[in-house]
Write a protein that holds these residues in place. Sequence first.
Motif, PDB file in Angstrom:
ATOM      1  N   PHE A  10       0.915  -1.308  -0.146  1.00 20.76           N
ATOM      2  CA  PHE A  10       0.048  -0.102  -0.099  1.00 20.76           C
ATOM      3  C   PHE A  10       0.776   1.286  -0.111  1.00 20.76           C
ATOM      4  O   PHE A  10       0.483   2.097  -0.724  1.00 20.76           O
ATOM      5  N   ALA A  11       1.684   1.339   0.832  1.00 20.15           N
ATOM      6  CA  ALA A  11       2.734   2.481   0.997  1.00 20.15           C
ATOM      7  C   ALA A  11       3.517   2.687  -0.204  1.00 20.15           C
ATOM      8  O   ALA A  11       3.760   3.828  -0.891  1.00 20.15           O
ATOM      9  N   MET A  12       3.925   1.694  -1.170  1.00 22.26           N
ATOM     10  CA  MET A  12       4.630   1.746  -2.226  1.00 22.26           C
ATOM     11  C   MET A  12       3.702   2.318  -3.508  1.00 22.26           C
ATOM     12  O   MET A  12       4.098   3.018  -4.230  1.00 22.26           O
ATOM     13  N   ALA A  16       3.772   5.966  -5.377  1.00 23.65           N
ATOM     14  CA  ALA A  16       4.059   5.885  -6.772  1.00 23.65           C
ATOM     15  C   ALA A  16       2.806   6.397  -7.600  1.00 23.65           C
ATOM     16  O   ALA A  16       2.797   6.984  -8.915  1.00 23.65           O
ATOM     17  N   ALA A  17       1.555   6.546  -6.967  1.00 24.65           N
ATOM     18  CA  ALA A  17       0.327   6.993  -7.668  1.00 24.65           C
ATOM     19  C   ALA A  17       0.310   8.577  -7.808  1.00 24.65           C
ATOM     20  O   ALA A  17       0.696   9.245  -6.905  1.00 24.65           O
ATOM     21  N   GLU A  18      -0.273   8.652  -8.819  1.00 22.57           N
ATOM     22  CA  GLU A  18      -0.937  10.327  -9.202  1.00 22.57           C
ATOM     23  C   GLU A  18      -1.950  10.547  -8.289  1.00 22.57           C
ATOM     24  O   GLU A  18      -2.646   9.703  -7.802  1.00 22.57           O
ATOM     25  N   SER A  19      -2.097  11.910  -8.057  1.00 21.88           N
ATOM     26  CA  SER A  19      -3.131  12.286  -6.983  1.00 21.88           C
ATOM     27  C   SER A  19      -4.647  11.653  -7.374  1.00 21.88           C
ATOM     28  O   SER A  19      -5.245  11.294  -6.607  1.00 21.88           O
ATOM     29  N   ALA A  20      -4.952  11.606  -8.774  1.00 24.96           N
ATOM     30  CA  ALA A  20      -6.259  11.256  -9.211  1.00 24.96           C
ATOM     31  C   ALA A  20      -6.490   9.458  -9.061  1.00 24.96           C
ATOM     32  O   ALA A  20      -7.279   9.332  -8.848  1.00 24.96           O
ATOM     33  N   GLU A  21      -5.339   8.728  -8.659  1.00 23.41           N
ATOM     34  CA  GLU A  21      -5.368   7.434  -8.637  1.00 23.41           C
ATOM     35  C   GLU A  21      -5.322   6.926  -7.211  1.00 23.41           C
ATOM     36  O   GLU A  21      -5.680   5.849  -6.767  1.00 23.41           O
ATOM     37  N   ARG A  22      -4.959   7.801  -6.191  1.00 22.57           N
ATOM     38  CA  ARG A  22      -4.799   7.394  -4.979  1.00 22.57           C
ATOM     39  C   ARG A  22      -6.208   7.135  -4.116  1.00 22.57           C
ATOM     40  O   ARG A  22      -5.988   6.013  -3.386  1.00 22.57           O
ATOM     41  N   GLN A  23      -7.399   7.561  -4.583  1.00 20.13           N
ATOM     42  CA  GLN A  23      -8.497   7.006  -3.891  1.00 20.13           C
ATOM     43  C   GLN A  23      -8.659   5.615  -4.404  1.00 20.13           C
ATOM     44  O   GLN A  23      -9.236   4.615  -3.567  1.00 20.13           O
ATOM     45  N   GLU A  27      -8.996   2.521  -1.824  1.00 21.06           N
ATOM     46  CA  GLU A  27     -10.036   1.502  -1.798  1.00 21.06           C
ATOM     47  C   GLU A  27      -9.683   0.104  -1.979  1.00 21.06           C
ATOM     48  O   GLU A  27     -10.097  -0.712  -1.423  1.00 21.06           O
ATOM     49  N   ALA A  28      -8.751  -0.178  -3.075  1.00 20.87           N
ATOM     50  CA  ALA A  28      -8.284  -1.479  -3.051  1.00 20.87           C
ATOM     51  C   ALA A  28      -7.459  -2.078  -1.840  1.00 20.87           C
ATOM     52  O   ALA A  28      -7.671  -3.187  -1.212  1.00 20.87           O
TER      53      ALA A  28
END
Length: 96
Positions: A10-12, A16-23, A27-28
């Motif tokens: 999760f931390a990794m 690495a995620a863009e802001s739009a992907e973090r949600q 959730e995953a």
Amino acid sequence: AKFRRLLVEFAMKMQAAESAERQKVQEAHLQALREFVMEYPKSDEAPEAMWQVATTIEFNGQVAEAEKWYGALAKEYPNAPAGLRGKGAVGRINLK
């Protein structure tokens, strides 16, 4: 080991995620934690996994759902540190 792996992955992914992907990443992760609790309810890490689910969904504005998780945590693991925190969280949520 599986619980620790979930946390590291999760931390990794969040890093690495863009802001739009973090949600979606969050959730995953919450779903993975729920599945962990279902698969390993007797593990030492299950109370902490439940605590993480409850606090995250509370901070996301789902207070009623979080209260259910806190209540289940307090009931299932009354002597675990996370269970005691869950009991306190239920009390805090129900303050008038």
